[in-house]
Motif scaffolding. Structure first.
Motif, PDB file in Angstrom:
ATOM      1  N   GLY A  62      50.678  98.628   0.792  1.00  0.00           N
ATOM      2  CA  GLY A  62      49.512  98.604  -0.079  1.00  0.00           C
ATOM      3  C   GLY A  62      49.839  98.727  -1.554  1.00  0.00           C
ATOM      4  N   GLY A  63      51.060  98.389  -1.925  1.00  0.00           N
ATOM      5  CA  GLY A  63      51.471  98.513  -3.323  1.00  0.00           C
ATOM      6  C   GLY A  63      51.809  97.177  -3.942  1.00  0.00           C
ATOM      7  N   GLU A  64      52.480  97.250  -5.040  1.00  0.00           N
ATOM      8  CA  GLU A  64      52.890  96.073  -5.792  1.00  0.00           C
ATOM      9  C   GLU A  64      54.199  95.529  -5.214  1.00  0.00           C
ATOM     10  OE1 GLU A  64      53.290  94.983 -10.518  1.00  0.00           O
ATOM     11  OE2 GLU A  64      53.671  97.030  -9.881  1.00  0.00           O
ATOM     12  N   THR A  65      54.374  94.233  -5.270  1.00  0.00           N
ATOM     13  CA  THR A  65      55.633  93.664  -4.798  1.00  0.00           C
ATOM     14  C   THR A  65      56.755  94.024  -5.771  1.00  0.00           C
ATOM     15  OG1 THR A  65      55.304  91.573  -5.973  1.00  0.00           O
ATOM     16  CG2 THR A  65      54.480  91.699  -3.693  1.00  0.00           C
ATOM     17  N   ILE A  66      57.959  94.097  -5.249  1.00  0.00           N
ATOM     18  CA  ILE A  66      59.123  94.336  -6.102  1.00  0.00           C
ATOM     19  C   ILE A  66      59.279  93.178  -7.083  1.00  0.00           C
ATOM     20  CG2 ILE A  66      61.655  94.512  -6.105  1.00  0.00           C
ATOM     21  CD1 ILE A  66      61.362  96.012  -3.402  1.00  0.00           C
ATOM     22  N   TRP A  67      58.975  91.957  -6.602  1.00  0.00           N
ATOM     23  CA  TRP A  67      59.064  90.762  -7.444  1.00  0.00           C
ATOM     24  C   TRP A  67      58.229  90.944  -8.713  1.00  0.00           C
ATOM     25  CZ3 TRP A  67      62.132  86.556  -6.858  1.00  0.00           C
ATOM     26  CH2 TRP A  67      61.863  85.459  -7.681  1.00  0.00           C
ATOM     27  N   ASP A  68      56.980  91.403  -8.542  1.00  0.00           N
ATOM     28  CA  ASP A  68      56.099  91.599  -9.702  1.00  0.00           C
ATOM     29  C   ASP A  68      56.480  92.846 -10.488  1.00  0.00           C
ATOM     30  OD1 ASP A  68      54.647  89.292  -9.105  1.00  0.00           O
ATOM     31  OD2 ASP A  68      53.180  90.393  -7.894  1.00  0.00           O
TER      32      ASP A  68
END
Length: 87
Positions: A62-68
């Motif tokens: 439920g978090g932000e992607t590492i990519w972003d």
């Protein structure tokens, strides 16, 4: 083994298999565009990494992607298209 331990093991196993598959590829081989409608190996690698990042970090955690989070679009010149076809 609980579900989380199983998922961790499956992801680790898939990394081992995938790394063995692409080990030793040169940049030229990875970026070669075959004739027809096939994509280069590097595009398939990017797709696999982005998909895993999206599934694990966005969907499951439920978090932000590492990519972003780490600015990989700017670093690589590749957009994050994970979930691009979602409404």
């Amino acid at each position: 083994m609980d579900a989380i331990a199983l998922l961790k093991q499956l992801v680790a196993d898939s990394h081992w298999w995938y790394q063995g598959t692409v080990e030793g590829l040169t940049e030229e081989q990875a970026n070669f565009v075959p004739p027809g409608t096939t994509h280069p190996i590097s595009a398939l690698i990017a797709h696999t990494l982005l998909s895993e990042d999206n599934i694990v970090n966005r969907r499951l955690r439920g978090g932000e992607t590492i990519w972003d989070r780490d600015g990989w679009s700017a670093r690589t010149g590749l957009p994050n298209l994970s979930g691009a076809d979602e409404a």
